[in-house]
Design a protein around this motif. Structure first.
Motif, PDB file in Angstrom:
ATOM      1  N   LYS A 235       0.820  -1.208   0.000  1.00 30.80           N
ATOM      2  CA  LYS A 235       0.000   0.000   0.000  1.00 30.80           C
ATOM      3  C   LYS A 235       0.859   1.265   0.000  1.00 30.80           C
ATOM      4  N   ILE A 456      -2.527  10.547   3.141  1.00 33.48           N
ATOM      5  CA  ILE A 456      -3.571   9.833   3.887  1.00 33.48           C
ATOM      6  C   ILE A 456      -3.290   8.340   3.941  1.00 33.48           C
ATOM      7  N   VAL A 457      -2.847   7.761   2.832  1.00 34.52           N
ATOM      8  CA  VAL A 457      -2.581   6.318   2.782  1.00 34.52           C
ATOM      9  C   VAL A 457      -1.504   5.936   3.794  1.00 34.52           C
ATOM     10  N   ARG A 459      -0.533   7.645   6.438  1.00 33.38           N
ATOM     11  CA  ARG A 459      -0.999   7.871   7.816  1.00 33.38           C
ATOM     12  C   ARG A 459      -1.884   6.710   8.274  1.00 33.38           C
ATOM     13  N   SER A 460      -2.689   6.171   7.365  1.00 38.11           N
ATOM     14  CA  SER A 460      -3.545   5.042   7.741  1.00 38.11           C
ATOM     15  C   SER A 460      -2.708   3.803   8.035  1.00 38.11           C
ATOM     16  N   GLN A 461      -1.623   3.620   7.299  1.00 37.30           N
ATOM     17  CA  GLN A 461      -0.759   2.465   7.541  1.00 37.30           C
ATOM     18  C   GLN A 461       0.042   2.621   8.836  1.00 37.30           C
ATOM     19  N   ALA A 463      -1.264   3.946  11.461  1.00 33.86           N
ATOM     20  CA  ALA A 463      -2.264   3.530  12.457  1.00 33.86           C
ATOM     21  C   ALA A 463      -2.408   2.010  12.497  1.00 33.86           C
ATOM     22  N   VAL A 464      -2.376   1.382  11.322  1.00 33.25           N
ATOM     23  CA  VAL A 464      -2.476  -0.086  11.245  1.00 33.25           C
ATOM     24  C   VAL A 464      -1.298  -0.743  11.968  1.00 33.25           C
TER      25      VAL A 464
END
Length: 554
Positions: A235, A456-457, A459-461, A463-464
């Motif tokens: 990702k 955004i991508v 930042r989401s990873q 968090a994951v």
């Protein structure tokens, strides 16, 4: 003195000659045409001679071998070339951990399957038809373990599954060791409700539960972590380069073409600043990425030590057999407690026995496979070999994102020393190399980066990775917190960490309490002495019933 005069005359001549040579190359653009064509572009796009006043958007305007159309195509090419080495490194990393995930998952599943086959083979040989008639109990046991490994506590509550297994095993064995009596379903429910108090299998259920919980939580969490690694890399690697990055890459890689210097490579520090600007968001992933890898290494140590999946699952047949033997040895005391708490059962009118206790006594012990007879798993691979390999890969993957610019800006991609392209000419690169990460790009001299708009991508990873790290840390303590709707643990022991204090091993004399409003079967409280006398004459029959459960050992 004459020498100094001579040098003062020759130096300008040398510069003029070099300048004339460069200008000659620029004027005919022959080398640019050849290099441009080698990239797969139409050679007719390149003018035969340098042009003046082309409205270039990136490269210096003036006398140039580039047109606006060429600059646009070379910008697209630079986008590809700046991304290609990063994609290659990312693909290699994905492949590495996809393979490790496959190896570990296959290994754990084969261990479970082989443990089930081993138990079936040995129990058939040891206990004969009595095992075969009750094989569904053990089949369901392994199915539950497999489902828990595959789907976790969202599919199987491991503690409840194990409690049900022991209660079911107790009920079946209790009937068989007391075949001289008749038991109603309500009576057996009374027995099942007090399985934990009776401790018919000794402390083995508690120990097995703790060992299985720790090992299975650690194994499935570790495999999930290995599966997450390539997903995150995939990702993150799909994040597109910003317009500022593409512009900077074009200036670094192909503006030398426009000045006729097709072989000129960028200075290393110039390359580092461009790449750190282009990969600023990716570098911000590094902190949580490294935390995640550290947690995985800690869990690997657990799996390699106290939570070793192989050492728990491989001998499960022996452990279950030991529990059955314990029940056989404790059958008299267990029956006494049950009869005392649940009431004296009715004698079975159908039971008849002509055999003596000596003929039916059970004296054998379970004999497991020898080391050479055990089934192999994953083509003979052992857990320690897998762990040794994956630990090296995990350590090597640390700081992957923050070191990408340094990995890319090496070798043939850059020119050593001062004979390099600094963004405007062939000369030393004077700017300071900035740090990694989005915040540091505010002072990047070569790439325009909007530090107020993190990707955004990525930042989401982040968090994951942070969430998975918390799951892994919990697994290091034997706890599964990966499912939000899991039942909350009722205490320290029940959470999976186990009770290791001496108080956990003390035997207690269990006497069932009578409910306020008793239901069938009504609890008949009898004196222990009379219960013992009543049982003494029937213990031979109880042992006879047990013999029906277990086949004679050879």
């Amino acid at each position: 003195m004459k020498t100094l005069v001579l040098l003062s005359v020759l130096s300008p001549l040398v510069v003029l000659c070099l300048s004339a040579t460069a200008e000659q190359k620029l004027r005919n653009c022959n080398e640019v045409r050849a290099a441009y064509s080698s990239k797969g572009f139409n050679v007719n796009d390149v003018p035969n001679k340098g042009v003046t006043g082309a409205p270039l958007k990136v490269c210096p305007q003036g006398f140039s071998c580039c047109t606006v159309e060429m600059e646009e195509k070379l910008s697209q090419q630079s986008h590809y070339e700046i991304k290609a080495p990063v994609s290659r490194l990312s693909t290699n990393l994905q492949s590495t951990f996809r393979q490790r995930h496959e190896h570990f998952d296959k290994f754990f599943r084969e261990l479970l399957k082989n443990a089930e086959l081993s138990l079936h083979s040995m129990f058939v040989r040891t206990y004969g038809m009595m095992y075969v008639q009750n094989a569904d109990l053990f089949k369901n046991f392994f199915q539950g373990l497999t489902r828990y490994y595959s789907s976790g506590s969202s599919a199987v509550n491991l503690e409840s599954m194990l409690s049900d297994f022991w209660a079911d095993l107790l009920e079946r064995m209790f009937r068989l060791v007391n075949v001289q009596y008749e038991f109603s379903d309500a009576y057996m429910e009374c027995v099942s409700r007090h399985t934990e108090q009776l401790q018919p299998f000794g402390d083995l259920p508690r120990k097995i539960r703790i060992q299985l919980t720790r090992a299975f939580v650690a194994a499935r969490t570790f495999v999930r972590g290995l599966n997450l690694l390539p997903e995150v890399v995939n990702k993150v690697s799909t994040v597109s380069a910003s317009p500022g990055c593409v512009r900077a890459a074009m200036k670094m890689l192909y503006c030398p073409y426009c000045s006729g210097q097709v072989a000129l490579k960028p200075c290393q520090n110039y390359c580092l600043n461009v790449l750190r600007g282009c990969l600023a968001n990716q570098a911000d992933l590094d902190t949580e990425w490294n935390n995640f890898l550290d947690a995985m290494l800690s869990l690997a140590d657990r799996l390699d030590g106290p939570f070793n999946f192989e050492s728990v699952v491989d001998p499960i047949d022996v452990k279950l057999s030991d529990a059955i033997m314990t029940m056989q040895e404790n059958s008299m005391q267990v029956s006494q407690k049950v009869f005392h708490g649940c009431g004296q059962p009715k004698p079975s009118m159908a039971f008849r026995s002509k055999r003596s206790p000596k003929e039916t006594s059970f004296t054998g012990r379970f004999r497991p496979y020898g080391p050479d007879a055990r089934p192999t798993t994953a083509a003979g691979t052992s857990l320690d070999r897998l762990m040794s390999d994956v630990k090296k890969k995990l350590k090597h993957a640390k700081k992957f994102w923050s070191t990408l610019p340094d990995t890319v800006c090496t070798g043939e991609r850059i020119a050593p020393g001062d004979d390099c392209w600094n963004g405007t000419a062939k000369s030393r690169y004077e700017s300071v190399v900035i740090g990694n990460g989005l915040a540091n790009q505010v002072s990047n001299p070569d790439v325009d980066v909007d530090i107020t708009k993190p990707d955004i991508v990525i930042r989401s990873q982040i968090a994951v990775l942070k969430e998975m790290t918390s799951w892994i840390k919990a697994a290091c303590s034997g706890n599964d917190i990966s499912v939000e709707n899991d039942e909350e643990a009722s205490g320290g022991e029940e959470s999976g960490s186990g009770c290791d204090s001496p108080s956990c091993d003390t035997d207690r004399d269990i006497y069932f309490s009578t409910p306020t409003n008793p239901v069938d079967p009504r609890v008949n409280l009898v004196h222990a002495e009379s219960a013992g006398v009543a049982l003494q004459g029937s213990m031979a029959l109880a042992l006879c019933g047990l013999a029906l459960l277990f086949a004679h050992l050879r």
